[in-house]
Each structure stands twice: as structure tokens, then as C-alpha cells.
Design a protein around this motif. Structure first.
Motif, PDB file in Angstrom:
ATOM      1  N   LEU A   1     -62.206 -31.542  66.650  1.00 17.53           N
ATOM      2  CA  LEU A   1     -62.179 -29.698  66.317  1.00 17.53           C
ATOM      3  C   LEU A   1     -60.985 -29.244  67.223  1.00 17.53           C
ATOM      4  CD1 LEU A   1     -62.870 -27.794  63.846  1.00 17.53           C
ATOM      5  CD2 LEU A   1     -63.994 -26.822  66.471  1.00 17.53           C
ATOM      6  N   LYS A   2     -59.345 -29.077  65.827  1.00 19.78           N
ATOM      7  CA  LYS A   2     -58.306 -28.487  66.890  1.00 19.78           C
ATOM      8  C   LYS A   2     -58.270 -26.740  66.325  1.00 19.78           C
ATOM      9  CE  LYS A   2     -55.289 -32.529  66.982  1.00 19.78           C
ATOM     10  NZ  LYS A   2     -53.189 -33.155  66.098  1.00 19.78           N
TER      11      LYS A   2
ATOM     12  N   PRO B   1     -62.501 -30.209  73.886  1.00 17.79           N
ATOM     13  CA  PRO B   1     -60.819 -30.441  74.815  1.00 17.79           C
ATOM     14  C   PRO B   1     -59.871 -30.594  73.790  1.00 17.79           C
ATOM     15  CG  PRO B   1     -62.396 -32.491  74.634  1.00 17.79           C
ATOM     16  CD  PRO B   1     -63.068 -31.338  74.149  1.00 17.79           C
ATOM     17  N   ASN B   2     -59.520 -30.728  72.494  1.00 18.17           N
ATOM     18  CA  ASN B   2     -58.857 -30.571  71.401  1.00 18.17           C
ATOM     19  C   ASN B   2     -58.803 -29.015  70.733  1.00 18.17           C
ATOM     20  OD1 ASN B   2     -57.488 -33.202  72.307  1.00 18.17           O
ATOM     21  ND2 ASN B   2     -59.536 -34.032  71.873  1.00 18.17           N
ATOM     22  N   LEU B   3     -59.275 -28.161  70.946  1.00 14.93           N
ATOM     23  CA  LEU B   3     -59.152 -26.823  69.977  1.00 14.93           C
ATOM     24  C   LEU B   3     -58.083 -26.007  70.837  1.00 14.93           C
ATOM     25  CD1 LEU B   3     -60.677 -25.143  68.142  1.00 14.93           C
ATOM     26  CD2 LEU B   3     -61.103 -23.594  69.973  1.00 14.93           C
ATOM     27  N   GLU B   4     -56.811 -26.131  69.175  1.00 10.70           N
ATOM     28  CA  GLU B   4     -55.495 -24.960  69.624  1.00 10.70           C
ATOM     29  C   GLU B   4     -55.961 -23.746  69.704  1.00 10.70           C
ATOM     30  OE1 GLU B   4     -53.201 -27.431  67.961  1.00 10.70           O
ATOM     31  OE2 GLU B   4     -53.086 -29.636  69.052  1.00 10.70           O
TER      32      GLU B   4
ATOM     33  N   ASN C   1     -56.390 -26.982  75.889  1.00 10.23           N
ATOM     34  CA  ASN C   1     -55.542 -27.016  74.831  1.00 10.23           C
ATOM     35  C   ASN C   1     -55.464 -25.881  73.751  1.00 10.23           C
ATOM     36  OD1 ASN C   1     -54.339 -30.032  75.478  1.00 10.23           O
ATOM     37  ND2 ASN C   1     -56.215 -30.715  74.966  1.00 10.23           N
ATOM     38  N   LEU C   2     -55.696 -24.705  74.147  1.00 10.07           N
ATOM     39  CA  LEU C   2     -56.194 -23.595  73.062  1.00 10.07           C
ATOM     40  C   LEU C   2     -54.880 -22.855  73.522  1.00 10.07           C
ATOM     41  CD1 LEU C   2     -57.983 -21.995  71.541  1.00 10.07           C
ATOM     42  CD2 LEU C   2     -58.721 -20.799  73.008  1.00 10.07           C
TER      43      LEU C   2
ATOM     44  N   LEU D   1     -56.925 -19.743  80.643  1.00 10.46           N
ATOM     45  CA  LEU D   1     -57.025 -21.270  79.388  1.00 10.46           C
ATOM     46  C   LEU D   1     -55.470 -22.206  79.711  1.00 10.46           C
ATOM     47  CD1 LEU D   1     -58.149 -19.388  76.469  1.00 10.46           C
ATOM     48  CD2 LEU D   1     -59.310 -21.568  77.880  1.00 10.46           C
ATOM     49  N   PRO D   2     -55.073 -22.530  80.510  1.00 14.22           N
ATOM     50  CA  PRO D   2     -54.053 -23.582  81.546  1.00 14.22           C
ATOM     51  C   PRO D   2     -52.306 -23.138  79.607  1.00 14.22           C
ATOM     52  CG  PRO D   2     -55.064 -25.355  80.678  1.00 14.22           C
ATOM     53  CD  PRO D   2     -55.673 -24.215  80.252  1.00 14.22           C
ATOM     54  N   LYS D   3     -53.255 -23.344  78.464  1.00 13.46           N
ATOM     55  CA  LYS D   3     -51.928 -23.780  77.942  1.00 13.46           C
ATOM     56  C   LYS D   3     -51.457 -22.191  76.756  1.00 13.46           C
ATOM     57  CE  LYS D   3     -51.252 -28.739  78.006  1.00 13.46           C
ATOM     58  NZ  LYS D   3     -51.741 -30.238  76.984  1.00 13.46           N
ATOM     59  N   LEU D   4     -52.851 -21.039  76.675  1.00 14.02           N
ATOM     60  CA  LEU D   4     -52.494 -20.317  75.478  1.00 14.02           C
ATOM     61  C   LEU D   4     -51.540 -19.416  75.509  1.00 14.02           C
ATOM     62  CD1 LEU D   4     -54.281 -18.236  74.435  1.00 14.02           C
ATOM     63  CD2 LEU D   4     -54.359 -16.756  76.250  1.00 14.02           C
ATOM     64  N   GLU D   5     -50.549 -19.361  74.320  1.00 16.75           N
ATOM     65  CA  GLU D   5     -49.403 -18.700  74.274  1.00 16.75           C
ATOM     66  C   GLU D   5     -49.288 -17.942  73.572  1.00 16.75           C
ATOM     67  OE1 GLU D   5     -47.000 -22.294  71.861  1.00 16.75           O
ATOM     68  OE2 GLU D   5     -47.373 -23.546  73.842  1.00 16.75           O
TER      69      GLU D   5
END
Length: 898
Positions: free
Chosen positions: A709-710, A735-738, A763-764, A784-788
Motif C-alpha cells: 500500500l502506497k 512500510p511503503n505507505l507514502e 516512507n510516509l 516519520l523520517p521522510k515526511l515532506e
């Protein structure tokens, strides 16, 4: 007896003469022996001297002119003396002393005596006080270099690198023609006037087909060392090493294409101890790594103003360029050159003698359609072709050429590119992780080769205009077959090109124009690719439009206004990829089911799609990707009387399905989906809307949602209270949720039933929450390490973004990648974070109607380039509280009032 006396006298005289000659011949034999001995002694002296010289020269010394002349004279006299000895031997082998040859031997004596004297004198002169002199090459040799525009910043950066004690190897990389050699020459020549501590600055042109011996010879010559063509590689290596190990050198290597073994050449490795430096230029970032560069500097394209300056300098006629009509064309030419210095120089020179508006207009037409025909541009393309030829394989080359189908400087999503390449057969057609990884690796290779660059976002790439023109030139067989790629993207067309131009085309790209209709039916049996997306006004395609496109593999009609798919779609039996994203179609035609080879069907955001006949899907036996995210929702339920609706059971028959996007609007359909393991395992995009009776959404690993799930979007589910993830111990959540979007969920008090683990949601990237009126905070986002991006709108009860209970330290890595935070109509919001945090990537903050928020909770470095822009009302801004005045002042320059 009287005759006897004279006879005796004659015999006596004859014997006396003969004895005398015999004696002299005997003495000649002895003389030859002495002569040969003297020659051997001279040669021994010469050989001993050579040995000494060779040892001295290994340390960089150079033989004196006196020694060199003596050795040359020895070579000459050795030849002459050897000839004398050989002539004597030939005479001796002939018959007796009374033979005339005896007289020949006699005649040799005079020449031998003279030469023996020379041998003795030369041997005596072979005692030298000094055999060699130390070489003293000039510290710097000037390189011819044109005045450079726009490189001062990069030159300054190189000086900074050179001053770093731990930096030994510096790489300058960039695309062909960007000015790497000019930069390196500028650095070399700067040492003519700049104070420095280098004993010698050495310049070597390497080039693509380099030979180690040529590099060695260049270095030897620069150091002022003698060398001969016959010298072995090992001898040259030792000679160079023994000199350079005693010197503080700066080595400049231009145009490096692959790793060079410095030790193999004889170059000591530059390091902190010897204080030596190496600077090299290359087109490939891979070479930077292969050469173990301590610092890498990309030689950037010129800015707009510097591009204009360079172009004007080469045209050289400002009175022409200041003409309003010509100025417009000139500015467009500069734009077409994309900041590439070589292109600007070439085009500027080509236009130097063009005085009329018609000439300039014709030139811009050439640059748009056939740039290689403009004088000098083919030479630019030939230079760039070295980079293309150096790509690792044919698949990567095809991927590169494919990027030319998009407009110049157009940001292309990497994921879309990879999907295209898979469909076209450049990569593995299985759509598994290996195929995608291979595609992303190809993108990486093209970026490393400086043929692609990062787009507006990290998820995108773009192609420089000159590189794109070059790619189209390559695609046309270097200009031989111009009709192979018909590319007229983003040119403002209102009508498609005439069908005759389509006839020989393999790929047609008309994307991002204003085409409203396709009136003619082209005959193009060789067509493989047709890109028509982003023609927003395109609302009709003739029913027979596709009838001759029997070879077509990829068709993109996304973001057009078509309401109906032509029935001739069923003729596209080779079609692998069909994109209908954001079109206005209401029905999928039954003929679609004829496309047995179709792998990828994208119906994302086809909001009007209401009817899917079962046979339109059931016949797609090779379908791997089916995306109905924000699309069709009328899934047939059990015992339904309707025969026109497709059910989830039809999707179950698609044996090759791996990637699925779905829209679900009933609890019955959701339960059906949850119980269908073959579908659940494929879901990457899930939109749940208006689902009555849904109290908790279970996304546990048992049902498989957590694997692929992305994107998850939930809207207007009034009964939903929370999301439940019941993962096994040690397993990450989603793990793949963006992307997570939650809209209109009035009963959600907490997004998750239990707090996410630290390793969850890694990867959110985007969180979007609207109209969740009972939600108090979203504290879990701090891990969340990749939150933009964070969007929080219309949540009446939200008091904190991150609560005070969340232990977030000021120096933590929370929000390390956050770029945007936008908050609106949050009447109870008091704080964003309990402590002020440094958010290094933050670019934008938007605050609207949040009256209780009195602090921004953002720490700054007071560097205006890193301070985010704040969008808010003036009244709110003036009422903010600040911990210190300097922080307020740093924000003040970036404040924008709504």
C-alpha cells in the motif's frame, strides 16, 4: 759465373725488402690487438658512465651537454674503429704475405695509428667532474584560454578545496560543453600570478581513448626529463615517481573517462602528508567515485543573465541585438541553448553576421526543428555523442532517447518514465521490483553521465534543451531519418500535424498542447508510441482513428477531455500500456477486452466512469497493473440483477495482476475485498469513501494491506473512529505507505488505535487531514523520517500538532525532511511543537485562521537562504510572540501577507 753475382745481389735486396715488410705486417698484427683493446676499454667506460647516468636520471637529474656530446662522439668512433678491425680481418683471411693483400694491411697501419690516438684521447676525456644537472621546470606553464563568463563562483570553490589539508583529489564534473576544460585552464593560469607553494603544476590532457604511455611522456616532458621511445613502461614509472616524490605538485588531468591507476603512471597518491593535489575533469560522477575524489564539484550551466552575456559577446553586434524584433529571437535562442556555454558560443558565432529579422527568424526555426543544420551545431552534437556512446548498454541508450519525447526542462516523474520503459520493452516487462529497480538504475546512470538532471522535485527528472535536441538528432539517425520521432510537445498547437508527417513515425509526442480534436485518420503502421496527454481541450477522437496503428505499444490520453474511447481501440492488438487518467470517460468499451497483450491500464481519477462491462476487463489476460484509484466504485455485489456492472470476482480472474488501485464505497465491497487474498496482496492505492457502518478500518498484515500500500485515502466515512494495524511483532506498519489522506471523518479522535512503532510508516511523505473535528493532535508524525508535507485543515478540536507529552528534543531529527506545513481554520490550535525545532528543509509555512497559535516553534540559523517563507495575515504576524528579536528579524524578510 759473372751473372751469379748480380742475381745474388737482387735476391739479397729482395729478401731484405720482404723481411722489412713482413716485420711491419707482424707489427700491424700487434697494433690491431692493441687497437681492439683500447676500443674495448673505451666502450667499458661508456657503459659504466651510462649506468651512472641512468641511476641519476631516475632521481630526476639530467645529463650535462658535455657528457651528452662525449657519448655521441663515442658512438661515432666506435663505428669507425669497428670498421677498421673488420677490414683488417678480411685482408688477413686472404692468401700469403706476398699477396697484394699484404700491401693492403700495410696501408691500414697509418689509419689505425691515427684512430688509436683518437681513442686514447677520447678515453682520457671521459673523466667528468659532473655528470648531471638537476632539472628545474617552470612551476607553471600558461594554457591558452578564452575569457570565461560565469565561472568565478566555481573557481572560488576550487580554491577552498585546495586549502583543505585533508583534500588531495578534487573532481570537476558536468556534461560535455559545459566548460570543464575552461575552468581547469583558468585554475592552471591563476597560479602564474597567485602565490602558491607548489614546486610544479602539471597539465595533462587524458581524453577518452587514453594510453598510459602518452600520459607518462607528457609528465616526463613537463618535468624536463630525458626520455626515449624505447624506454619501458616500468622505467618511465620509476623515473616519474622518483622525481614527484620529492616535489610538492599539483596535477591537472583533463577529460578523464575511466579510472586511472595513479601508481601505474608513477604518480604518488596526493594526501595530507605530501600536500600534493590532483584536480581532474570528467563527464561522469562514477569516475569521481572511481578516482576516490575527496571533493566533487558539478560544473553548472550558466544562469540566464550570464548566458545572455556570453551570447552577446559572441554575436558582437549590440546594435543588432538591441533591435526589438531581433531581440525577441535572440532571447529565444539563448533559452534554446539551455545555459550550455559551447552551444551559446556556437550559436552566437553563427548569428554574428545575420542582420535581418528574416535571417533570425529562420535560425530560430532551425533550432526548433533541425538544430543540427545551424552552422556549428553538428560539432556540438558530435561532442555530446561521446557521452551517449559511453552509456553502459543499449537499454540505457533507448531510455535516454525516450526522454526527448517530453518538452525541454519538463519535470518528468521517475515512476512514469519507468512504467513507459517497461511497456516499451526496454526493461523487464514483468512489472516486479526487479524491473522497477532496473528502470531507476537507468535513470541513475543517465544522471551520473550528466545527460539527465533532477527536476522540480526529487521524484522527477528533466532534460536540458540542448541535450534534448541532441537526443532527437541521435533518434533520427544523426539527422538521416527525421520522421522517425515526430515530437511537437508543448508548442501551443491547436491542431495535430498533418497525417502525412505521421506516416514513417515510430514515436509521436504531441503532449501538452491545445489540440481540441483529431480530425484526420493517420496511416502509420510503424507507430509504437503515441503521447497525447495534457491536451485539455481534446474531447473527441474519431472512431476509426486507431485502425492503422497495428504496432502501437503505448498510448497515453491522460488529462484530456475525451468522454468516449473509440471502438477502434480493439484494433491495437500489440498495445501494452493505456493511460486514461483524469479523462471524462463514462464507460469502458467492450472492445477493450480484445487487448490480450495489455499489461498496464491506468484509470486513475476518472471520476465520471460509471460502467465497466465485465468483458472489457475479463479479456485482459496479461494485465499486470490496473489502477482505479478515485475512479469506478460501483462494484457488483452478490445476487445483483445488473449485467452491466463488473464485480471484484472478475478481477480475481486476472492471473498476472500485481499492482491494483481501487475505490470502495460500500461495506459489502470492502468486506469482499478483505476476504480476497489475491487482490489484497496487490493493492497499492486504496480510496474508501462514504462507507456506512465502517467503525474501524483494519489494515493488519493478516489482510495483506501492509505490504504494498502506497496511498490510502478515506473520505466521508461518518462512523469511522480509527485505523487499526495489528502487525506481528517485529513487522513494520505499512512500510511503503507514502500518502495518507483523511477527509470528513467526524468521529475520529485518534488516527491510530494504538501508537505506531518507531520503525513504522518509514516512507510516509504526505499527510493530509481535513474536517476531522474530534482529533486532538497528530503527535505520531514526529517519528516519520521522510515526511515532506503536512496539511491540517478545518479540524475544530485540534489543539497541538505534536503534544507536550511527546518527548521531542530540540536537537532531534524530527521533521528532518519537512518542506511544507500548511494549517487552516484550526480555532483551538495552541502549538505546533512544544519546543522550538530546527527544520532544515522547511521552505513554506502557511497559517490561516489559527487565532490561538502565538508561536511558530521554528528555530532558524539566521541565514536568509534557509529561512522558510511564511504566508499569513498581517494581524496574526504582528501578534506573534518571539523568544528573541533576531529570530523574528530572520523571518521578516520572508513574510508574505495574505
Amino acid at each position: 759465373m759473372d751473372f751469379i753475382t748480380p742475381l745474388i745481389s737482387i735476391v739479397e735486396r729482395l729478401c731484405t725488402a720482404t723481411a722489412s715488410r713482413a716485420s711491419r705486417v707482424i707489427n700491424l698484427d700487434r697494433g690491431i690487438q692493441s687497437f681492439a683493446t683500447e676500443l674495448i676499454e673505451l666502450k667499458d667506460k661508456r657503459d659504466d658512465l651510462r649506468t651512472l647516468l641512468e641511476r641519476a636520471e631516475l632521481d630526476g637529474s639530467r645529463r650535462t651537454n658535455e657528457v651528452q656530446r662525449w657519448l655521441a662522439r663515442v658512438e661515432v668512433i666506435e663505428t669507425e674503429a669497428t670498421s677498421i678491425i673488420e677490414n683488417f680481418g678480411q685482408s688477413r683471411r686472404r692468401s700469403g704475405c706476398l699477396n697484394p693483400s699484404c700491401y693492403s694491411k700495410y696501408n691500414l697501419s697509418k689509419e689505425m695509428i691515427e684512430k688509436l690516438k683518437e681513442l686514447s684521447e677520447l678515453k682520457g676525456k671521459g673523466n667528468f667532474e659532473r655528470l648531471v644537472t638537476e632539472p628545474h621546470p617552470a612551476p607553471v606553464e600558461e594554457k591558452p584560454c578564452r575569457p570565461a563568463i560565469g565561472i568565478s563562483v566555481m573557481v572560488h570553490k576550487v580554491w577552498e578545496f585546495l586549502e583543505e589539508s585533508k583534500v588531495g583529489i578534487i573532481a570537476l564534473y558536468g556534461m560535455g560543453g559545459v566548460g570543464k576544460t575552461t575552468l581547469l585552464k583558468t585554475i592552471n593560469n591563476a597560479f602564474l600570478t597567485r602565490d602558491h607553494s607548489y614546486d610544479v603544476v602539471i597539465w595533462v590532457l587524458v581524453s577518452k581513448e587514453f594510453v598510459v604511455s602518452k600520459i607518462q611522456q607528457s609528465i616526463v616532458a613537463r618535468l624536463g626529463l630525458p626520455w626515449e621511445e624505447s624506454e619501458t613502461h616500468e622505467h618511465l614509472t620509476s623515473k616519474i615517481y622518483n622525481v614527484l616524490k620529492k616535489k610538492r605538485f599539483l596535477l591537472l588531468l583533463d577529460d578523464v573517462w575511466e579510472r586511472i591507476d595513479l601508481g601505474d603512471i608513477g604518480i604518488p597518491l596526493p594526501d595530507e602528508e605530501n600536500k600534493c593535489k590532483l584536480i581532474f575533469t570528467t563527464r561522469s560522477m562514477d569516475v569521481c567515485s572511481d578516482m576516490d575524489a575527496h571533493r566533487k564539484l558539478k560544473v553548472e550551466l550558466l544562469t540566464d543573465d550570464k548566458s545572455w552575456q556570453l551570447f552577446c559577446d559572441k554575436v558582437g553586434r549590440m546594435e543588432i541585438l538591441e533591435s526589438p524584433a531581433i531581440r525577441t529571437y535572440a532571447e529565444r535562442m539563448v533559452q534554446k541553448c539551455g545555459g550550455l556555454p559551447l552551444a551559446l558560443i556556437t550559436v552566437g558565432r553563427a548569428m554574428a553576421n545575420k542582420e535581418t529579422e528574416e535571417e533570425w527568424k529562420y535560425a530560430i526555426e532551425l533550432l526548433n526543428k533541425s538544430p543540427s543544420e545551424l552552422r556549428g551545431m553538428e560539432d556540438v552534437f558530435t561532442l555530446l555523442k561521446f557521452s551517449y556512446d559511453n552509456l553502459e548498454n543499449e537499454a540505457t541508450k533507448m531510455c535516454f532517447l525516450y526522454c526527448s519525447l517530453f518538452p525541454h526542462s519538463y519535470s518528468i516523474e521517475k515512476e512514469q518514465l519507468v512504467e513507459y520503459w517497461i511497456a516499451e520493452g526496454f526493461l523487464d516487462s514483468s512489472y516486479d521490483s526487479h524491473a522497477y529497480n532496473k528502470g531507476y538504475a537507468a535513470i541513475g546512470s543517465l544522471k551520473v553521465a550528466c545527460l539527465l538532471e533532477t527536476g522540480e522535485e526529487e521524484t522527477q527528472v528533466k532534460m536540458n534543451d540542448v541535450i534534448r535536441s541532441f537526443a532527437l538528432w541521435i533518434a533520427s539517425g544523426c539527422g538521416v531519418n527525421k520522421g522517425k520521432f515526430l515530437v511537437e510537445a508543448c508548442l501551443g498547437l491547436t491542431e495535430a500535424p498533418g497525417v502525412r508527417t505521421w506516416e514513417g513515425a515510430q514515436r509521436v509526442s504531441l503532449l501538452d498542447n491545445g489540440i481540441t480534436g483529431l480530425k484526420e485518420v493517420p496511416m502509420c503502421p510503424n507507430l509504437l508510441t503515441l503521447l497525447l496527454q495534457w491536451n485539455n481541450g481534446l474531447n473527441r477522437i474519431p472512431d476509426d482513428f486507431f485502425q492503422s496503428m497495428t504496432a502501437l505499444r503505448l498510448l497515453d490520453l491522460s488529462f484530456t477531455s475525451i468522454r468516449k474511447i473509440p471502438v477502434s481501440i480493439g484494433e491495437l492488438l500489440e498495445l501494452r500500456y493505456l493511460n486514461l487518467t483524469a479523462t471524462k470517460i463514462t464507460t469502458l468499451p467492450k472492445e477493450l477486452g480484445s487487448l490480450a497483450k495489455l499489461n498496464h491500464l491506468n484509470l486513475l481519477r476518472t471520476y465520471s466512469l460509471r460502467t465497466i462491462p465485465p468483458e472489457a476487463i475479463a479479456g485482459l489476460s496479461e494485465l499486470v497493473v490496473l489502477n482505479l484509484y478515485y475512479s469506478y466504485e460501483c462494484w457488483k455485489v452478490q445476487n445483483s440483477e445488473s449485467e452491466d456492472d463488473v464485480g471484484l470476482d472478475v478481477l480475481e480472474t486476472l492471473a498476472h495482476l500485481r499492482i491494483l488501485g481501487l475505490t470502495i464505497s460500500t461495506i459489502t465491497s470492502l468486506r469482499k475485498l478483505s476476504g480476497t487474498r489475491s487482490l489484497v496482496r496487490c493493492i497499492q492505492y486504496l480510496f474508501i469513501k462514504e462507507c456506512e457502518g465502517l467503525h474501524q478500518l483494519e489494515l493488519s498484515s493478516t489482510f495483506g494491506y501492509g505490504k504494498l500500500l502506497k496511498r490510502l485515502s478515506i473520505k466521508d466515512c461518518n462512523d469511522l473512529t480509527c485505523l487499526v494495524v495489528d502487525a506481528d511483532d517485529g513487522e513494520n506498519w505499512l512500510p511503503n505507505l507514502e500518502v495518507l489522506a483523511l477527509h470528513g471523518l467526524p468521529n475520529v479522535t485518534s488516527v491510530w488505535k494504538s501508537s505506531p512503532r518507531e520503525t513504522s510508516l518509514q516512507n510516509l511523505r504526505l499527510l493530509n487531514i481535513w474536517y476531522c473535528h474530534r482529533l486532538k493532535n497528530v503527535s505520531w508524525i514526529s517519528s516519520l523520517p521522510k515526511l515532506e508535507a503536512i496539511y491540517l485543515f478545518y479540524c475544530k478540536a485540534l489543539e497541538e500538532v505534536v503534544s507536550e507529552e511527546e518527548k521531542v528534543e530540540p536537537d532531534s531529527k524530527a521533521f528532518a525532511r519537512l518542506k511544507t506545513i500548511s494549517i487552516r481554520d484550526l480555532p483551538e490550535l495552541r502549538s505546533i511543537t512544544p519546543l522550538a525545532l530546527t527544520v532544515p528543509c522547511l521552505k513554506n509555512i502557511a497559517v490561516i485562521d489559527c487565532p490561538k497559535l502565538k508561536k511558530l516553534s521554528i528555530r532558524t540559523t539566521h541565514d536568509s537562504s534557509t529561512v522558510p517563507t511564511v504566508y499569513c495575515s498581517k494581524d496574526w504576524w504582528e501578534g506573534l510572540e518571539w523568544d528573541d528579536l533576531s529570530t523574528k528579524n530572520s523571518f521578516l524578510t520572508n513574510f508574505t501577507s495574505n
